[in-house]
Structures are given as structure tokens and as C-alpha cells.
Scaffold this motif. Sequence first.
Motif, PDB file in Angstrom:
ATOM      1  N   LEU A 284       0.754  -0.979   0.085  1.00 30.73           N
ATOM      2  CA  LEU A 284      -0.139   0.067  -0.134  1.00 30.73           C
ATOM      3  C   LEU A 284       1.044   1.185   0.029  1.00 30.73           C
ATOM      4  CD1 LEU A 284      -0.051   1.370   3.030  1.00 30.73           C
ATOM      5  CD2 LEU A 284      -1.066  -0.771   3.695  1.00 30.73           C
ATOM      6  N   PHE A 285       0.260   2.429  -0.254  1.00 28.99           N
ATOM      7  CA  PHE A 285       1.054   3.704  -0.092  1.00 28.99           C
ATOM      8  C   PHE A 285       0.341   4.558   0.757  1.00 28.99           C
ATOM      9  CE2 PHE A 285       1.875   1.683  -4.340  1.00 28.99           C
ATOM     10  CZ  PHE A 285       3.179   1.849  -4.546  1.00 28.99           C
ATOM     11  N   ALA A 286       1.223   5.506   1.408  1.00 34.11           N
ATOM     12  CA  ALA A 286       0.471   6.399   2.411  1.00 34.11           C
ATOM     13  C   ALA A 286       1.311   7.853   2.093  1.00 34.11           C
ATOM     14  CB  ALA A 286       1.177   6.055   3.752  1.00 34.11           C
ATOM     15  N   PRO A 287       0.486   8.925   2.661  1.00 39.01           N
ATOM     16  CA  PRO A 287       1.062  10.310   2.212  1.00 39.01           C
ATOM     17  C   PRO A 287       2.257  10.290   3.019  1.00 39.01           C
ATOM     18  CG  PRO A 287      -1.298  10.407   2.610  1.00 39.01           C
ATOM     19  CD  PRO A 287      -1.127   8.896   3.132  1.00 39.01           C
ATOM     20  N   ARG A 288       3.189  11.018   2.288  1.00 40.36           N
ATOM     21  CA  ARG A 288       4.615  10.864   3.122  1.00 40.36           C
ATOM     22  C   ARG A 288       4.457  11.746   4.345  1.00 40.36           C
ATOM     23  NH1 ARG A 288       8.278  11.604   5.781  1.00 40.36           N
ATOM     24  NH2 ARG A 288      10.319  12.282   5.415  1.00 40.36           N
ATOM     25  N   SER A 289       3.707  12.862   4.753  1.00 45.90           N
ATOM     26  CA  SER A 289       3.479  13.392   5.610  1.00 45.90           C
ATOM     27  C   SER A 289       2.654  12.611   6.911  1.00 45.90           C
ATOM     28  CB  SER A 289       2.722  14.831   5.641  1.00 45.90           C
ATOM     29  OG  SER A 289       1.576  14.508   5.138  1.00 45.90           O
ATOM     30  N   SER A 290       2.282  11.474   6.639  1.00 44.34           N
ATOM     31  CA  SER A 290       1.328  10.730   7.731  1.00 44.34           C
ATOM     32  C   SER A 290       2.222   9.873   8.403  1.00 44.34           C
ATOM     33  CB  SER A 290       0.187   9.976   6.945  1.00 44.34           C
ATOM     34  OG  SER A 290       0.600   8.966   5.992  1.00 44.34           O
ATOM     35  N   VAL A 291       3.451   9.654   8.054  1.00 53.25           N
ATOM     36  CA  VAL A 291       4.367   8.715   8.780  1.00 53.25           C
ATOM     37  C   VAL A 291       5.381   9.522   9.800  1.00 53.25           C
ATOM     38  CG1 VAL A 291       6.150   6.801   8.696  1.00 53.25           C
ATOM     39  CG2 VAL A 291       4.195   7.108   6.893  1.00 53.25           C
ATOM     40  N   GLY A 292       5.056   9.511  10.950  1.00 55.41           N
ATOM     41  CA  GLY A 292       5.780  10.393  12.103  1.00 55.41           C
ATOM     42  C   GLY A 292       7.228   9.846  12.052  1.00 55.41           C
ATOM     43  N   TRP A 293       8.212  10.700  12.187  1.00 57.37           N
ATOM     44  CA  TRP A 293       9.669  10.385  12.255  1.00 57.37           C
ATOM     45  C   TRP A 293       9.892   9.246  13.407  1.00 57.37           C
ATOM     46  CZ3 TRP A 293      12.140  10.874  16.857  1.00 57.37           C
ATOM     47  CH2 TRP A 293      11.596  11.862  17.917  1.00 57.37           C
ATOM     48  N   ILE A 294       9.068   9.257  14.305  1.00 55.08           N
ATOM     49  CA  ILE A 294       9.376   8.471  15.621  1.00 55.08           C
ATOM     50  C   ILE A 294       9.351   6.814  14.995  1.00 55.08           C
ATOM     51  CG2 ILE A 294       7.260   8.039  16.556  1.00 55.08           C
ATOM     52  CD1 ILE A 294       8.549   8.669  19.099  1.00 55.08           C
ATOM     53  N   TRP A 295       8.931   6.639  13.841  1.00 51.94           N
ATOM     54  CA  TRP A 295       8.766   5.231  13.456  1.00 51.94           C
ATOM     55  C   TRP A 295       9.959   4.844  12.470  1.00 51.94           C
ATOM     56  CZ3 TRP A 295       5.390   2.009  15.679  1.00 51.94           C
ATOM     57  CH2 TRP A 295       4.321   2.615  16.186  1.00 51.94           C
ATOM     58  N   TYR A 296      10.720   6.053  12.190  1.00 50.16           N
ATOM     59  CA  TYR A 296      11.677   5.623  11.378  1.00 50.16           C
ATOM     60  C   TYR A 296      12.999   4.896  12.078  1.00 50.16           C
ATOM     61  CZ  TYR A 296       9.865   8.438   7.373  1.00 50.16           C
ATOM     62  OH  TYR A 296       9.011   8.688   6.335  1.00 50.16           O
ATOM     63  N   ASP A 297      13.631   3.977  11.327  1.00 53.64           N
ATOM     64  CA  ASP A 297      14.765   3.098  11.898  1.00 53.64           C
ATOM     65  C   ASP A 297      16.013   3.358  11.575  1.00 53.64           C
ATOM     66  OD1 ASP A 297      16.048   1.457  13.915  1.00 53.64           O
ATOM     67  OD2 ASP A 297      15.157  -0.398  13.483  1.00 53.64           O
ATOM     68  N   THR A 298      16.344   2.316  10.553  1.00 58.33           N
ATOM     69  CA  THR A 298      17.391   2.439   9.733  1.00 58.33           C
ATOM     70  C   THR A 298      17.299   2.744   8.293  1.00 58.33           C
ATOM     71  OG1 THR A 298      18.235   0.952  11.434  1.00 58.33           O
ATOM     72  CG2 THR A 298      19.678   1.276   9.446  1.00 58.33           C
ATOM     73  N   PRO A 299      18.122   3.650   7.467  1.00 60.77           N
ATOM     74  CA  PRO A 299      17.850   4.105   6.352  1.00 60.77           C
ATOM     75  C   PRO A 299      18.780   2.934   5.383  1.00 60.77           C
ATOM     76  CG  PRO A 299      19.321   5.590   7.272  1.00 60.77           C
ATOM     77  CD  PRO A 299      19.033   4.625   8.266  1.00 60.77           C
ATOM     78  N   HIS A 300      18.487   2.443   4.285  1.00 57.97           N
ATOM     79  CA  HIS A 300      19.137   1.697   3.226  1.00 57.97           C
ATOM     80  C   HIS A 300      18.908   2.560   1.928  1.00 57.97           C
ATOM     81  CE1 HIS A 300      18.027  -0.985   6.637  1.00 57.97           C
ATOM     82  NE2 HIS A 300      19.079  -1.467   6.243  1.00 57.97           N
ATOM     83  N   TYR A 301      19.847   2.410   0.941  1.00 53.84           N
ATOM     84  CA  TYR A 301      19.825   2.669  -0.386  1.00 53.84           C
ATOM     85  C   TYR A 301      19.410   1.472  -1.342  1.00 53.84           C
ATOM     86  CZ  TYR A 301      22.110   7.096   0.797  1.00 53.84           C
ATOM     87  OH  TYR A 301      22.534   8.292   1.470  1.00 53.84           O
ATOM     88  N   LEU A 302      18.291   1.923  -1.974  1.00 54.44           N
ATOM     89  CA  LEU A 302      17.808   0.756  -2.999  1.00 54.44           C
ATOM     90  C   LEU A 302      17.967   1.423  -4.340  1.00 54.44           C
ATOM     91  CD1 LEU A 302      16.179  -1.846  -2.441  1.00 54.44           C
ATOM     92  CD2 LEU A 302      13.856  -0.630  -3.089  1.00 54.44           C
ATOM     93  N   VAL A 303      18.703   0.361  -5.059  1.00 52.98           N
ATOM     94  CA  VAL A 303      18.903   0.725  -6.656  1.00 52.98           C
ATOM     95  C   VAL A 303      18.512  -0.162  -7.486  1.00 52.98           C
ATOM     96  CG1 VAL A 303      20.946   2.356  -5.898  1.00 52.98           C
ATOM     97  CG2 VAL A 303      21.361  -0.167  -6.397  1.00 52.98           C
ATOM     98  N   PRO A 304      18.260  -0.043  -8.694  1.00 44.93           N
ATOM     99  CA  PRO A 304      18.013  -1.151  -9.714  1.00 44.93           C
ATOM    100  C   PRO A 304      19.495  -1.964  -9.962  1.00 44.93           C
ATOM    101  CG  PRO A 304      18.174   0.637 -10.807  1.00 44.93           C
ATOM    102  CD  PRO A 304      18.179   1.045  -9.658  1.00 44.93           C
TER     103      PRO A 304
END
Length: 261
Positions: free
Chosen positions: A97-117
Motif C-alpha cells: 500500500l501507499f501512504a501520504p509522506r507526511s502521515s508517517v511520523g519520524w519516530i517510526w523511522y529506524d535504519t535507512p538503506h539505499y535501494l537501486v536497480p
Amino acid sequence: MAQHTFWKGYLKLSLVTCPVAMMPARSESQKVRFHTLNRKTGHRIQSRFVDAVTGKPVADADEVKGYPKGDDDYVMLEDDELDAVALESTRTIDIELFAPRSSVGWIWYDTPHYLVPDGKIGDEAFSVIREAMKATRTVGISRVVLYRRERAVLLEPRDRGIVLWTLRYGDEVRDEKDYFADIKKAKPEPDMRALMEKLITSRTKDWSPELAQDPVQDELLDLIKAKQKGRKPARKTKHAANEGNVISIMDALKRSLEPRK
């Protein structure tokens, strides 16, 4: 320097699929790290697993995962048994599913990864998914197995790639109401708020990585260099925070807006 790929699989949206590769977006290679040494010999100290009852060292081949079911009672699980719990999300990021970018609070973000083809064959499908999320200002929500656990992930388009954030589990984030509910409601005076807004404006600048530097690490490197050259490092005097004798918040704001020396 680009980091090595640590995960390969597929990005899927309905019937659109493309091979992708993932790399950690964070790097800790520049951190100052220390080894624990024997002061008398200067040799490194090794950590070893020992049996909690016999005190004898345990060989790597004898180490096994255990799930506690009682006092000193465990269910043993072999690595191949754990790997056999194969989920579809082990190698496929299926955007559910998709969600509005602003609807996901920063507190839920954990670890970032780069995804590439992963290869030219996936470029077109990858770019279609990425650009569609940009146009609709949405982020994709999916699940994928990382670090031996299935995790909810968020996919956010960024430049020509996608940033995949692992999200914290629902039971990891505490309810803010438990902490904020007892804070008294207060409506600041208009003049006081105007001064605070002016102070904030005077200290507002565009974000840059330089704003997140680690001065302690810089001082550690200076200390190490000094000791390498046989010099005695200079000790810096620590000053206590200046609490001052400010009479009111209004006076504090007015003083804060004075040119800093």
C-alpha cells in the motif's frame, strides 16, 4: 566510496517487478574505535564464550540458538532450521500500500538503506515506481526479511534512487500521551512569542552535514596524534554552564537577541 551490496532481491508492485540491490545508507567506518589491551603486555584481549555452569570455553561448532521456555530450560534451534522459516518477503519487497509522506511520523523511522536497480533490465520498472511516488507525494509500505526478522519498511523516492527505511515495531514506540498528558497547558504572551519567533528566525539556516559533526571524535583524534608523537596532550578546562540570574523569560529573550560576541 560506494558500499558493497548486502541484499539482493526484487521490488514488486502488482504485476510490475524489477531486480534491486540494497546497501546501508549509514557508515560507521570513520568512527574512532578502540581495542581492549592488557596494560602489562600491550597485547589485545580476546573475548570467548564460556559455558555458564562449567566455565569451559565453547567451540564455535557447539554454539546454538536457544529460546527460553523456563528456568535453565531452552528450545535449541539450529541455523538451518531458522533459515527454513522462509517467507516470501525474504527476497521480494512487495509494495502492499501507499501512504501520504507526511502521515508517517519520524519516530517510526529506524535504519535507512539505499535501494537501486540491479542491472539495466530493471531500470525502467524501477523509475516508473519511483517517479509515480514522487508525483503522488506518497511513500510505499511493504515488508522484507532483514537481519533474520521480517520488518515493515517504508520506501521513499530520493533523487534517482529510493531510500528504504526499516520501521520500528508497534510495541517499540511508547505512547506519547503517557509522557505529555501532565504538561500544563500554557498560552504565551503575544510579545513573548514574537521575540521567540525572531530569535528562531535569526538562527535558521539550511541543513548541511556539517551541522551534525562530532567534536568529541575530533578531540579524540587530536589526543591520539599527540600521544603518537610522544607529546603530552593539553587538558582542556571544563566550564560549568552559565545559569545566570535571569529574572524573566522576556529578559532572557531580549538578551538572546543581542549580537553575540
